[in-house]
Design a protein around this motif. Structure first.
Motif, PDB file in Angstrom:
ATOM      1  N   UNK A 218     -50.831 -68.930  27.195  1.00 48.15           N
ATOM      2  CA  UNK A 218     -51.330 -69.291  28.222  1.00 48.15           C
ATOM      3  C   UNK A 218     -51.477 -70.530  28.865  1.00 48.15           C
ATOM      4  N   UNK A 219     -51.053 -70.816  29.867  1.00 45.35           N
ATOM      5  CA  UNK A 219     -51.197 -72.412  30.387  1.00 45.35           C
ATOM      6  C   UNK A 219     -52.500 -72.521  31.124  1.00 45.35           C
ATOM      7  N   UNK A 220     -52.818 -73.643  31.325  1.00 37.27           N
ATOM      8  CA  UNK A 220     -54.164 -73.926  32.079  1.00 37.27           C
ATOM      9  C   UNK A 220     -55.221 -74.451  31.075  1.00 37.27           C
ATOM     10  N   UNK A 221     -56.431 -74.973  31.712  1.00 36.54           N
ATOM     11  CA  UNK A 221     -57.437 -75.561  30.711  1.00 36.54           C
ATOM     12  C   UNK A 221     -58.553 -74.378  30.923  1.00 36.54           C
ATOM     13  N   UNK A 222     -58.454 -73.324  31.363  1.00 37.67           N
ATOM     14  CA  UNK A 222     -59.514 -72.348  31.604  1.00 37.67           C
ATOM     15  C   UNK A 222     -59.336 -71.041  30.769  1.00 37.67           C
ATOM     16  N   UNK A 223     -58.635 -71.086  29.749  1.00 37.05           N
ATOM     17  CA  UNK A 223     -58.150 -69.594  29.059  1.00 37.05           C
ATOM     18  C   UNK A 223     -59.459 -69.091  28.512  1.00 37.05           C
ATOM     19  N   UNK A 224     -60.393 -69.768  28.170  1.00 35.01           N
ATOM     20  CA  UNK A 224     -61.528 -69.126  27.696  1.00 35.01           C
ATOM     21  C   UNK A 224     -62.570 -68.403  28.667  1.00 35.01           C
ATOM     22  N   UNK A 225     -62.135 -68.654  30.013  1.00 35.95           N
ATOM     23  CA  UNK A 225     -62.862 -67.885  31.028  1.00 35.95           C
ATOM     24  C   UNK A 225     -62.135 -66.700  31.530  1.00 35.95           C
ATOM     25  N   UNK A 226     -60.987 -66.279  30.833  1.00 34.45           N
ATOM     26  CA  UNK A 226     -60.158 -65.107  30.995  1.00 34.45           C
ATOM     27  C   UNK A 226     -60.378 -64.201  29.852  1.00 34.45           C
ATOM     28  N   UNK A 227     -60.845 -62.828  30.390  1.00 36.31           N
ATOM     29  CA  UNK A 227     -60.686 -61.675  29.228  1.00 36.31           C
ATOM     30  C   UNK A 227     -59.100 -61.549  29.335  1.00 36.31           C
ATOM     31  N   UNK A 228     -58.723 -61.175  28.059  1.00 38.39           N
ATOM     32  CA  UNK A 228     -57.398 -60.739  28.047  1.00 38.39           C
ATOM     33  C   UNK A 228     -56.703 -59.460  27.569  1.00 38.39           C
ATOM     34  N   UNK A 229     -55.771 -59.097  27.977  1.00 36.29           N
ATOM     35  CA  UNK A 229     -55.227 -57.687  27.671  1.00 36.29           C
ATOM     36  C   UNK A 229     -54.005 -57.610  27.181  1.00 36.29           C
ATOM     37  N   UNK A 230     -53.437 -56.503  26.526  1.00 40.84           N
ATOM     38  CA  UNK A 230     -51.982 -56.059  26.352  1.00 40.84           C
ATOM     39  C   UNK A 230     -52.113 -54.733  26.928  1.00 40.84           C
ATOM     40  N   UNK A 231     -50.959 -54.538  27.623  1.00 43.03           N
ATOM     41  CA  UNK A 231     -50.269 -53.184  28.319  1.00 43.03           C
ATOM     42  C   UNK A 231     -48.906 -53.141  27.640  1.00 43.03           C
ATOM     43  N   UNK A 232     -48.659 -51.876  27.765  1.00 40.84           N
ATOM     44  CA  UNK A 232     -47.379 -51.502  27.730  1.00 40.84           C
ATOM     45  C   UNK A 232     -46.470 -50.597  28.562  1.00 40.84           C
ATOM     46  N   UNK A 233     -45.149 -50.477  28.448  1.00 40.03           N
ATOM     47  CA  UNK A 233     -44.312 -49.726  29.770  1.00 40.03           C
ATOM     48  C   UNK A 233     -43.218 -49.259  28.977  1.00 40.03           C
ATOM     49  N   UNK A 234     -43.013 -48.167  28.589  1.00 40.38           N
ATOM     50  CA  UNK A 234     -41.953 -47.155  28.158  1.00 40.38           C
ATOM     51  C   UNK A 234     -41.029 -46.758  29.416  1.00 40.38           C
ATOM     52  N   UNK A 235     -39.741 -46.759  28.921  1.00 44.35           N
ATOM     53  CA  UNK A 235     -38.658 -46.338  30.246  1.00 44.35           C
ATOM     54  C   UNK A 235     -39.041 -45.064  30.785  1.00 44.35           C
ATOM     55  N   UNK A 236     -39.188 -45.182  32.225  1.00 43.41           N
ATOM     56  CA  UNK A 236     -39.675 -44.241  33.050  1.00 43.41           C
ATOM     57  C   UNK A 236     -41.080 -43.745  33.083  1.00 43.41           C
ATOM     58  N   UNK A 237     -41.964 -44.612  32.574  1.00 44.12           N
ATOM     59  CA  UNK A 237     -43.209 -44.293  32.494  1.00 44.12           C
ATOM     60  C   UNK A 237     -44.295 -45.560  33.259  1.00 44.12           C
ATOM     61  N   UNK A 238     -45.354 -45.267  33.423  1.00 42.60           N
ATOM     62  CA  UNK A 238     -46.255 -46.165  34.082  1.00 42.60           C
ATOM     63  C   UNK A 238     -46.452 -47.114  32.860  1.00 42.60           C
ATOM     64  N   UNK A 239     -47.104 -48.155  33.434  1.00 40.33           N
ATOM     65  CA  UNK A 239     -47.487 -49.471  32.612  1.00 40.33           C
ATOM     66  C   UNK A 239     -49.030 -48.892  32.090  1.00 40.33           C
ATOM     67  N   UNK A 240     -49.287 -48.817  30.608  1.00 39.72           N
ATOM     68  CA  UNK A 240     -50.420 -48.248  30.071  1.00 39.72           C
ATOM     69  C   UNK A 240     -51.201 -49.460  29.315  1.00 39.72           C
ATOM     70  N   UNK A 241     -52.567 -49.246  29.249  1.00 41.92           N
ATOM     71  CA  UNK A 241     -53.429 -50.075  28.688  1.00 41.92           C
ATOM     72  C   UNK A 241     -53.149 -49.817  27.133  1.00 41.92           C
ATOM     73  N   UNK A 242     -53.378 -50.737  26.311  1.00 43.72           N
ATOM     74  CA  UNK A 242     -53.180 -51.060  25.056  1.00 43.72           C
ATOM     75  C   UNK A 242     -54.454 -51.377  24.458  1.00 43.72           C
ATOM     76  N   UNK A 243     -54.781 -52.809  24.922  1.00 43.57           N
ATOM     77  CA  UNK A 243     -56.038 -53.348  24.334  1.00 43.57           C
ATOM     78  C   UNK A 243     -56.524 -54.546  25.270  1.00 43.57           C
ATOM     79  N   UNK A 244     -57.920 -54.883  25.120  1.00 39.61           N
ATOM     80  CA  UNK A 244     -58.554 -55.882  25.799  1.00 39.61           C
ATOM     81  C   UNK A 244     -59.443 -56.541  24.847  1.00 39.61           C
ATOM     82  N   UNK A 245     -59.749 -57.795  25.176  1.00 38.73           N
ATOM     83  CA  UNK A 245     -60.680 -58.630  24.400  1.00 38.73           C
ATOM     84  C   UNK A 245     -61.411 -59.610  25.198  1.00 38.73           C
ATOM     85  N   UNK A 246     -62.517 -59.691  24.914  1.00 42.04           N
ATOM     86  CA  UNK A 246     -63.715 -60.516  25.622  1.00 42.04           C
ATOM     87  C   UNK A 246     -63.356 -61.908  25.680  1.00 42.04           C
TER      88      UNK A 246
END
Length: 131
Positions: free
Chosen positions: A24-52
């Protein structure tokens, strides 16, 4: 502006492991919660995980709980997704996302897991798991 670049995807066999990274670019990375999502073919983008923002708290989707681990290194502006015991149903494009502020709403008592609740996105990295 915040830019996210994922890496680490690939083709693996069932039972294998992969580690995804998101720089992640920028100097304020620690001010962002981060998440991972995934999208399979023909399906919606789904939540995988998040971190504080501090990295001290994590939440996982039931489908990956016990197999995937999200972590972050605020000194390196990077978030990771360690994926173990991969299954064919894990095949998808994996996206990293950043959310300004906390990962969890104290008012509602729920964590943020919807696509629209994250402000910035990477371009995605393909993970393919063969049986």
């Amino acid at each position: 502006q915040v830019h996210l670049v994922e890496s680490g995807g690939g083709l693996v066999q069932a039972g294998d492991s992969l580690r995804l990274s998101c720089a992640v670019s920028g100097r304020t990375f620690s001010s962002y919660a981060m998440g991972w999502f995934r999208q399979a073919p023909g399906k919606e983008r789904m939540f995988v995980a998040t971190i504080s923002r501090s990295g001290g708290s994590t939440i996982y989707a039931n489908a990956v709980k016990g197999r995937f681990t999200i972590s972050r290194d605020n000194a390196k502006n990077t978030v990771y997704l360690q994926m173990n015991n991969l299954r064919p149903e894990d095949t998808a494009v994996y996206y990293c996302a950043a959310r300004r502020g906390p990962y969890y709403s104290a008012n509602s008592g729920r964590y943020y897991s919807s696509r629209g609740e994250y402000n910035y996105w990477g371009q995605g990295t393909q993970v393919t798991v063969s049986s």
